[in-house]
Design an enzyme around this catalytic site. Structure first.
Site, PDB file in Angstrom:
ATOM      1  N   SER A 138       0.830  -1.201   0.000  1.00 50.41           N
ATOM      2  CA  SER A 138       0.000   0.000   0.000  1.00 50.41           C
ATOM      3  C   SER A 138       0.862   1.247   0.000  1.00 50.41           C
ATOM      4  CB  SER A 138      -0.904   0.027   1.235  1.00 50.41           C
ATOM      5  OG  SER A 138      -1.658   1.223   1.281  1.00 50.41           O
ATOM      6  N   TYR A 150      -3.421  -1.023  10.233  1.00 49.77           N
ATOM      7  CA  TYR A 150      -3.331  -1.243   8.785  1.00 49.77           C
ATOM      8  C   TYR A 150      -2.010  -0.726   8.233  1.00 49.77           C
ATOM      9  CZ  TYR A 150      -4.572  -1.174   3.842  1.00 49.77           C
ATOM     10  OH  TYR A 150      -4.585  -1.392   2.484  1.00 49.77           O
TER      11      TYR A 150
END
Length: 252
Positions: A138, A150
């Protein structure tokens, strides 16, 4: 980029980026095994291409379920040639509200599943002298985002990608990660509706940071995947490929 005879396993495959990956791999001729916590059978039935199709239900955060999926794949196809670790969860919690159980769940799904699937399928790749592992990282790791669990998990995915590349390179196995920016998927749109700014407001802010001024769609990632799993990418490993319209301009 023909993948005739290759078997690809894609996690998080029932929708969004994962399903775009399945569509591209199937179109390029691979046998496609779609794995998702939600039954991917209906999605698999819509794929076109000359290879075999299989949909499997699996919570990748549960090691016993990962082992069961790996066993089914190996029994049916003999080995996995292309492993695409795309499954992920992104519940938001700040430091004051993040529980240890939620932290561990995010790491189990986003990180540990990659290790478990790689351990299951690497022996067959080694024996064949050819393999491709592509993880979903990401671009969040280069931002000021405060999504603790996350963001940490995706930074770990990038490190794990490089570590696996170090270990498996001599066996003809490449390991890379695709790091998307903000992508118009069902998962993001559903989250945006319940957490503050609207999806359009978030996309407007992110698009302003891009050099390519449009929303990212799952197919943007599928093209990058097609290259990374091809023979043309045989000398590319340990890389984090940012596919985000130019938001990220340095490697991370």
């Amino acid at each position: 980029m023909a993948l005739d005879g290759r078997t690809a396993v894609v996690t998080g495959a029932a929708r969004g980026i994962g399903y775009a990956y399945c569509r591209r791999l199937a179109a390029d001729g691979a046998n496609v095994v779609a794995v998702d916590v939600d039954d991917p059978t209906g999605a698999v039935e819509k794929l076109t291409g000359g290879g075999d199709r299989l949909g499997l239900v699996c919570d990748v955060g549960e090691p016993s379920q990962v082992d069961a999926v790996a066993g089914t794949v190996l029994d049916r196809y003999g080995r996995c040639d292309i492993l695409v670790n795309n499954a992920g969860i992104f519940p938001f919690a700040d430091l004051d509200h993040l529980t240890i159980d939620l932290w561990r769940k995010v790491q189990a799904v986003n990180v540990e599943a990659i290790l478990l699937f790689a351990r299951a399928f690497a022996p067959g790749m080694r024996a064949a002298g050819w393999g491709r592992i592509v993880n979903t990282g990401s671009g969040i790791t280069t931002t000021q985002n405060r999504d603790l669990a996350y963001m940490t998990s995706k930074g770990t995915v990038h490190a794990l990608t490089r570590a696996l590349a170090n270990e498996l390179g001599e066996s003809g196995i490449t390991v890379n990660a695709i790091a998307p920016g903000l992508v118009a998927t069902e998962g993001f749109l559903g989250r945006a509706r319940t957490n503050g700014p609207t999806a359009e407001e978030v996309f407007a802010r992110v698009t302003a940071m891009q050099t390519i001024k449009r929303k990212s769609v799952p197919e943007d990632l599928a093209g990058a995947l097609a290259f990374l799993v091809s023979d043309d990418a045989g000398f590319v490993t340990g890389q984090i490929l940012h596919v985000d319209g130019g938001v990220t301009r340095t490697g991370a």
